[in-house]
Design a protein around this motif. Sequence first.
Motif, PDB file in Angstrom:
ATOM      1  N   TYR A 115      53.413  74.226   1.848  1.00 30.51           N
ATOM      2  CA  TYR A 115      52.285  73.313   2.094  1.00 30.51           C
ATOM      3  C   TYR A 115      52.573  72.441   3.319  1.00 30.51           C
ATOM      4  O   TYR A 115      51.709  72.280   4.190  1.00 30.51           O
ATOM      5  CB  TYR A 115      52.035  72.443   0.853  1.00 30.51           C
ATOM      6  N   ILE A 116      53.773  71.914   3.389  1.00 29.48           N
ATOM      7  CA  ILE A 116      54.154  71.081   4.539  1.00 29.48           C
ATOM      8  C   ILE A 116      54.106  71.897   5.821  1.00 29.48           C
ATOM      9  O   ILE A 116      53.587  71.434   6.842  1.00 29.48           O
ATOM     10  CB  ILE A 116      55.550  70.470   4.328  1.00 29.48           C
ATOM     11  N   LYS A 117      54.616  73.109   5.769  1.00 27.46           N
ATOM     12  CA  LYS A 117      54.620  73.971   6.950  1.00 27.46           C
ATOM     13  C   LYS A 117      53.196  74.222   7.448  1.00 27.46           C
ATOM     14  O   LYS A 117      52.941  74.241   8.653  1.00 27.46           O
ATOM     15  CB  LYS A 117      55.309  75.290   6.616  1.00 27.46           C
ATOM     16  N   GLN A 118      52.260  74.400   6.524  1.00 28.68           N
ATOM     17  CA  GLN A 118      50.874  74.687   6.894  1.00 28.68           C
ATOM     18  C   GLN A 118      50.114  73.444   7.347  1.00 28.68           C
ATOM     19  O   GLN A 118      49.307  73.522   8.270  1.00 28.68           O
ATOM     20  CB  GLN A 118      50.135  75.319   5.712  1.00 28.68           C
ATOM     21  N   THR A 119      50.349  72.320   6.698  1.00 31.21           N
ATOM     22  CA  THR A 119      49.533  71.129   6.953  1.00 31.21           C
ATOM     23  C   THR A 119      50.174  70.116   7.892  1.00 31.21           C
ATOM     24  O   THR A 119      49.465  69.306   8.487  1.00 31.21           O
ATOM     25  CB  THR A 119      49.172  70.428   5.630  1.00 31.21           C
ATOM     26  N   HIS A 120      51.490  70.133   7.974  1.00 30.56           N
ATOM     27  CA  HIS A 120      52.229  69.171   8.807  1.00 30.56           C
ATOM     28  C   HIS A 120      53.375  69.907   9.509  1.00 30.56           C
ATOM     29  O   HIS A 120      54.545  69.662   9.225  1.00 30.56           O
ATOM     30  CB  HIS A 120      52.796  68.035   7.951  1.00 30.56           C
ATOM     31  N   PRO A 121      53.052  70.828  10.413  1.00 33.29           N
ATOM     32  CA  PRO A 121      54.081  71.715  10.978  1.00 33.29           C
ATOM     33  C   PRO A 121      55.206  71.011  11.734  1.00 33.29           C
ATOM     34  O   PRO A 121      56.284  71.578  11.874  1.00 33.29           O
ATOM     35  CB  PRO A 121      53.280  72.647  11.898  1.00 33.29           C
ATOM     36  N   ASP A 122      54.998  69.794  12.180  1.00 28.57           N
ATOM     37  CA  ASP A 122      56.048  69.071  12.898  1.00 28.57           C
ATOM     38  C   ASP A 122      56.891  68.178  11.985  1.00 28.57           C
ATOM     39  O   ASP A 122      57.804  67.502  12.449  1.00 28.57           O
ATOM     40  CB  ASP A 122      55.441  68.224  14.015  1.00 28.57           C
ATOM     41  N   ALA A 123      56.587  68.184  10.705  1.00 26.66           N
ATOM     42  CA  ALA A 123      57.296  67.319   9.756  1.00 26.66           C
ATOM     43  C   ALA A 123      58.738  67.769   9.559  1.00 26.66           C
ATOM     44  O   ALA A 123      59.069  68.945   9.720  1.00 26.66           O
ATOM     45  CB  ALA A 123      56.569  67.322   8.411  1.00 26.66           C
ATOM     46  N   ARG A 124      59.564  66.823   9.203  1.00 24.12           N
ATOM     47  CA  ARG A 124      60.957  67.103   8.852  1.00 24.12           C
ATOM     48  C   ARG A 124      61.137  66.741   7.383  1.00 24.12           C
ATOM     49  O   ARG A 124      60.587  65.761   6.914  1.00 24.12           O
ATOM     50  CB  ARG A 124      61.889  66.295   9.738  1.00 24.12           C
ATOM     51  N   VAL A 125      61.928  67.541   6.686  1.00 25.20           N
ATOM     52  CA  VAL A 125      62.077  67.385   5.239  1.00 25.20           C
ATOM     53  C   VAL A 125      63.554  67.270   4.892  1.00 25.20           C
ATOM     54  O   VAL A 125      64.384  67.976   5.467  1.00 25.20           O
ATOM     55  CB  VAL A 125      61.466  68.604   4.503  1.00 25.20           C
ATOM     56  N   ILE A 126      63.858  66.415   3.938  1.00 22.53           N
ATOM     57  CA  ILE A 126      65.211  66.308   3.402  1.00 22.53           C
ATOM     58  C   ILE A 126      65.153  66.679   1.922  1.00 22.53           C
ATOM     59  O   ILE A 126      64.343  66.136   1.173  1.00 22.53           O
ATOM     60  CB  ILE A 126      65.768  64.878   3.537  1.00 22.53           C
TER      61      ILE A 126
END
Length: 72
Positions: free
Chosen positions: A42-53
């Motif tokens: 979901y993050i990859k599709q909706t917020h492609p520049d986001a970083r996740v921990i």
Amino acid sequence: MAAKTVNALDSCKQCIDLRKSFILQGGAGSGKTESLKELLLYIKQTHPDARVICITHTNAAVDEIISRVGDR
């Protein structure tokens, strides 16, 4: 009037969209890794520049996450 039901994944997605931290927690076999996979996609599709921990308790959990989602 019926109350709207919100499931855990929807609550997590709301947190993602609002840029709020959350904890995904549950017992063994409860579907945490599968839920995490869904949320990372979901993050990859909706917020492609986001970083996740992701913080796990074991290296086995890390290996399982990487096997399902990849290391990017």
